[in-house]
Scaffold this motif. Sequence first.
Motif, PDB file in Angstrom:
ATOM      1  N   PRO A 125      11.012  -1.085 -67.415  1.00 39.59           N
ATOM      2  CA  PRO A 125      10.487  -0.741 -66.091  1.00 39.59           C
ATOM      3  C   PRO A 125      11.533  -0.193 -65.135  1.00 39.59           C
ATOM      4  O   PRO A 125      11.249   0.764 -64.385  1.00 39.59           O
ATOM      5  N   ALA A 126      12.729  -0.772 -65.128  1.00 44.48           N
ATOM      6  CA  ALA A 126      13.748  -0.326 -64.161  1.00 44.48           C
ATOM      7  C   ALA A 126      14.129   1.123 -64.413  1.00 44.48           C
ATOM      8  O   ALA A 126      14.266   1.923 -63.472  1.00 44.48           O
ATOM      9  N   ARG A 127      14.312   1.486 -65.676  1.00 49.09           N
ATOM     10  CA  ARG A 127      14.699   2.849 -66.002  1.00 49.09           C
ATOM     11  C   ARG A 127      13.558   3.825 -65.692  1.00 49.09           C
ATOM     12  O   ARG A 127      13.783   4.921 -65.167  1.00 49.09           O
ATOM     13  N   MET A 128      12.327   3.427 -65.986  1.00 49.28           N
ATOM     14  CA  MET A 128      11.181   4.283 -65.695  1.00 49.28           C
ATOM     15  C   MET A 128      11.062   4.547 -64.197  1.00 49.28           C
ATOM     16  O   MET A 128      10.863   5.685 -63.760  1.00 49.28           O
ATOM     17  N   ALA A 129      11.218   3.482 -63.390  1.00 52.78           N
ATOM     18  CA  ALA A 129      11.108   3.639 -61.931  1.00 52.78           C
ATOM     19  C   ALA A 129      12.246   4.494 -61.384  1.00 52.78           C
ATOM     20  O   ALA A 129      12.043   5.316 -60.482  1.00 52.78           O
ATOM     21  N   GLU A 130      13.444   4.301 -61.934  1.00 59.93           N
ATOM     22  CA  GLU A 130      14.594   5.085 -61.489  1.00 59.93           C
ATOM     23  C   GLU A 130      14.360   6.569 -61.706  1.00 59.93           C
ATOM     24  O   GLU A 130      14.595   7.393 -60.819  1.00 59.93           O
ATOM     25  N   ARG A 131      13.873   6.924 -62.891  1.00 64.94           N
ATOM     26  CA  ARG A 131      13.631   8.340 -63.180  1.00 64.94           C
ATOM     27  C   ARG A 131      12.479   8.892 -62.335  1.00 64.94           C
ATOM     28  O   ARG A 131      12.483  10.060 -61.954  1.00 64.94           O
ATOM     29  N   ALA A 132      11.503   8.050 -62.018  1.00 67.74           N
ATOM     30  CA  ALA A 132      10.410   8.508 -61.158  1.00 67.74           C
ATOM     31  C   ALA A 132      10.941   8.851 -59.768  1.00 67.74           C
ATOM     32  O   ALA A 132      10.575   9.876 -59.176  1.00 67.74           O
ATOM     33  N   ARG A 133      11.825   7.999 -59.240  1.00 69.04           N
ATOM     34  CA  ARG A 133      12.392   8.274 -57.909  1.00 69.04           C
ATOM     35  C   ARG A 133      13.262   9.527 -57.934  1.00 69.04           C
ATOM     36  O   ARG A 133      13.185  10.374 -57.039  1.00 69.04           O
ATOM     37  N   GLU A 134      14.102   9.640 -58.966  1.00 65.84           N
ATOM     38  CA  GLU A 134      15.011  10.781 -59.047  1.00 65.84           C
ATOM     39  C   GLU A 134      14.276  12.094 -59.270  1.00 65.84           C
ATOM     40  O   GLU A 134      14.818  13.159 -58.972  1.00 65.84           O
ATOM     41  N   GLY A 135      13.064  12.006 -59.786  1.00 70.58           N
ATOM     42  CA  GLY A 135      12.303  13.225 -60.076  1.00 70.58           C
ATOM     43  C   GLY A 135      11.446  13.696 -58.926  1.00 70.58           C
ATOM     44  O   GLY A 135      10.692  14.680 -59.090  1.00 70.58           O
ATOM     45  N   PHE A 136      11.517  13.025 -57.766  1.00 70.02           N
ATOM     46  CA  PHE A 136      10.724  13.428 -56.595  1.00 70.02           C
ATOM     47  C   PHE A 136       9.229  13.522 -56.921  1.00 70.02           C
ATOM     48  O   PHE A 136       8.535  14.432 -56.464  1.00 70.02           O
ATOM     49  N   VAL A 137       8.734  12.591 -57.741  1.00 63.97           N
ATOM     50  CA  VAL A 137       7.353  12.708 -58.224  1.00 63.97           C
ATOM     51  C   VAL A 137       6.317  12.342 -57.165  1.00 63.97           C
ATOM     52  O   VAL A 137       5.111  12.489 -57.404  1.00 63.97           O
ATOM     53  N   THR A 138       6.765  11.890 -55.974  1.00 63.11           N
ATOM     54  CA  THR A 138       5.798  11.617 -54.906  1.00 63.11           C
ATOM     55  C   THR A 138       5.528  12.846 -54.045  1.00 63.11           C
ATOM     56  O   THR A 138       4.775  12.778 -53.070  1.00 63.11           O
ATOM     57  N   ALA A 139       6.135  13.970 -54.389  1.00 69.49           N
ATOM     58  CA  ALA A 139       6.036  15.158 -53.551  1.00 69.49           C
ATOM     59  C   ALA A 139       4.594  15.602 -53.316  1.00 69.49           C
ATOM     60  O   ALA A 139       4.207  15.950 -52.192  1.00 69.49           O
ATOM     61  N   THR A 140       3.794  15.591 -54.357  1.00 70.28           N
ATOM     62  CA  THR A 140       2.412  16.044 -54.205  1.00 70.28           C
ATOM     63  C   THR A 140       1.641  15.124 -53.275  1.00 70.28           C
ATOM     64  O   THR A 140       0.826  15.575 -52.458  1.00 70.28           O
ATOM     65  N   VAL A 141       1.877  13.830 -53.393  1.00 72.22           N
ATOM     66  CA  VAL A 141       1.181  12.874 -52.527  1.00 72.22           C
ATOM     67  C   VAL A 141       1.595  13.085 -51.062  1.00 72.22           C
ATOM     68  O   VAL A 141       0.760  13.013 -50.147  1.00 72.22           O
ATOM     69  N   ILE A 142       2.877  13.324 -50.839  1.00 73.57           N
ATOM     70  CA  ILE A 142       3.348  13.577 -49.465  1.00 73.57           C
ATOM     71  C   ILE A 142       2.640  14.808 -48.894  1.00 73.57           C
ATOM     72  O   ILE A 142       2.180  14.808 -47.749  1.00 73.57           O
ATOM     73  N   ALA A 143       2.545  15.849 -49.714  1.00 74.70           N
ATOM     74  CA  ALA A 143       1.833  17.048 -49.261  1.00 74.70           C
ATOM     75  C   ALA A 143       0.379  16.728 -48.955  1.00 74.70           C
ATOM     76  O   ALA A 143      -0.188  17.188 -47.944  1.00 74.70           O
ATOM     77  N   ASN A 144      -0.252  15.932 -49.803  1.00 73.67           N
ATOM     78  CA  ASN A 144      -1.656  15.570 -49.579  1.00 73.67           C
ATOM     79  C   ASN A 144      -1.830  14.753 -48.309  1.00 73.67           C
ATOM     80  O   ASN A 144      -2.842  14.882 -47.596  1.00 73.67           O
ATOM     81  N   ARG A 145      -0.853  13.915 -47.982  1.00 69.71           N
ATOM     82  CA  ARG A 145      -0.953  13.111 -46.751  1.00 69.71           C
ATOM     83  C   ARG A 145      -0.806  13.990 -45.509  1.00 69.71           C
ATOM     84  O   ARG A 145      -1.422  13.713 -44.479  1.00 69.71           O
ATOM     85  N   LEU A 146      -0.024  15.029 -45.646  1.00 74.22           N
ATOM     86  CA  LEU A 146       0.050  15.984 -44.546  1.00 74.22           C
ATOM     87  C   LEU A 146      -1.275  16.722 -44.397  1.00 74.22           C
ATOM     88  O   LEU A 146      -1.735  17.004 -43.276  1.00 74.22           O
ATOM     89  N   VAL A 147      -1.888  17.041 -45.527  1.00 67.56           N
ATOM     90  CA  VAL A 147      -3.209  17.680 -45.490  1.00 67.56           C
ATOM     91  C   VAL A 147      -4.200  16.778 -44.769  1.00 67.56           C
ATOM     92  O   VAL A 147      -5.035  17.238 -43.975  1.00 67.56           O
TER      93      VAL A 147
END
Length: 513
Positions: free
Chosen positions: A355-377
Amino acid sequence: MTVTGRLTRTLGARTRRVVYGESGPADIRRELGATSTVDLAHVVMLTESGLLPRDAAAALLRRITALRADGFRELYDLPAPRGLYLMYEGHLVAELGSEVGGKLHTGRSRNDIKATITALRLRAELTALLGELLRLQAVLLARARAHRGVVMPVYTHFQPAMPVSYGYYLAGIATALDRDVESLQQVLDQLDRCPLGAGAVAGTDLPIDPARTAGLLGFADGPLHATDAVAARDTMLRAVAAAASAAVTLSRLATDLQLWSTQEFGFVEFPERLVGGSSAMPQKRNAFLLEHVKAKAGLAVGAWTAAASAMKSTPFTNSIEVGTEAVAAGWPALAAVLDSVLLGQALVGGARPVPARMAERAREGFVTATVIANRLVARGVPFRTAHHVVGEAVREAVEAGATELAAIRLPDGTGADSAELPTLREVVDDHDRGGGPGECDRTVRVLRERLAGHCDRLAAQRARTAQGELRLAEAVAALTGPPVPATRAAAAGTDTDAGADANADGDGTESAP
């Protein structure tokens, strides 16, 4: 040596080896085991139809049963110039005489026998494959529930895309396999008609009862169309296609797990029982079983191609290209897929996410970008504008050496600082539309319900097969036992007129009820 009334010679030894192979004890037991099962049902039907006297039927059934009990051992060294079936039938004629052994082939042909044996074997192998696929489904769904909270990035084009969970990924594999299971179940359902009775290609004018034979062998009915029954092996094609599809799905799972188990990713670890070392490099820890899973899909796809190519452009009648060569390509494919499924059970059950490695790579990959854009929408910003400003923020973060977004600046000066940005867990849970990871529990629940339905269908199929086996055993026992006295038969409400019809030869014996 005279072989038939028309032919007086057989194939030469070398040609015979090419056509029939060299059968060892295991080959003899497998082929004649299925052949003799068909024979038992056929003898029962012939007797009940008045085409075979009871004493001849009893002699045949006892001899066939004795051969089966000994694994056909006394046939191991007999010459088979025209294949195992005619060698076996010739042995029965030699043992019992032509008046008994010579009547076994009444009302049938090697063509419908062979088609029936193929159907029996295909039914057994599909039943076994389906059973193991359903076990794999159960393992996938259990792991999906257990790991639904383990956040990881999902990839598109080998680049981190969006946050999901490891459990959600496994549920996706289970969803794909559910369709493969359904396809295999449909193929198994299509094996409901027994080809026996179709004869060489156009049925027979003898008063046989194909429905009775079908019931004794666990089928729903006899042939619908005789030529189709001996000409077509499309059920084998569909079986291999469905099995190959399942193998392709597993190969994709194996590809991901192999990539994720590398040191570079470090997402998944396998216990020592599921890895291998190197004969030269002491540090190696190879998840080599995954490579077997990937390769077996290729074998299945190749087998379908070979079988379809052999069938293509053949006349629609009994054909060696179809019934022998094309079918032969299918069995190794089904065996390979079964092995792949068995390996898949062990690998899915044994794989442990990090889990720690998976979460680390998720953060480093900026994978929340689409959600941030959707929240602005959701705040009224046009999506294309939101997409642009979030992309710009990612670029700036990368150039600054940051691994997470700090703030989002809109063209009009409004913004959201890092404290307002969603967490990975929030993003996963909020994707609860369109089958996203927030709906993982619902997905697993639906698939578990479908799994239960598949298990019920398979259990019903196994029950029908078992009922046929029981009916056959009871019918054989009735014919090989002492005749039922007429008074007892009448008291039991048995139609004793059948006995008179069965005694057209005037042998003074009764037909079995």
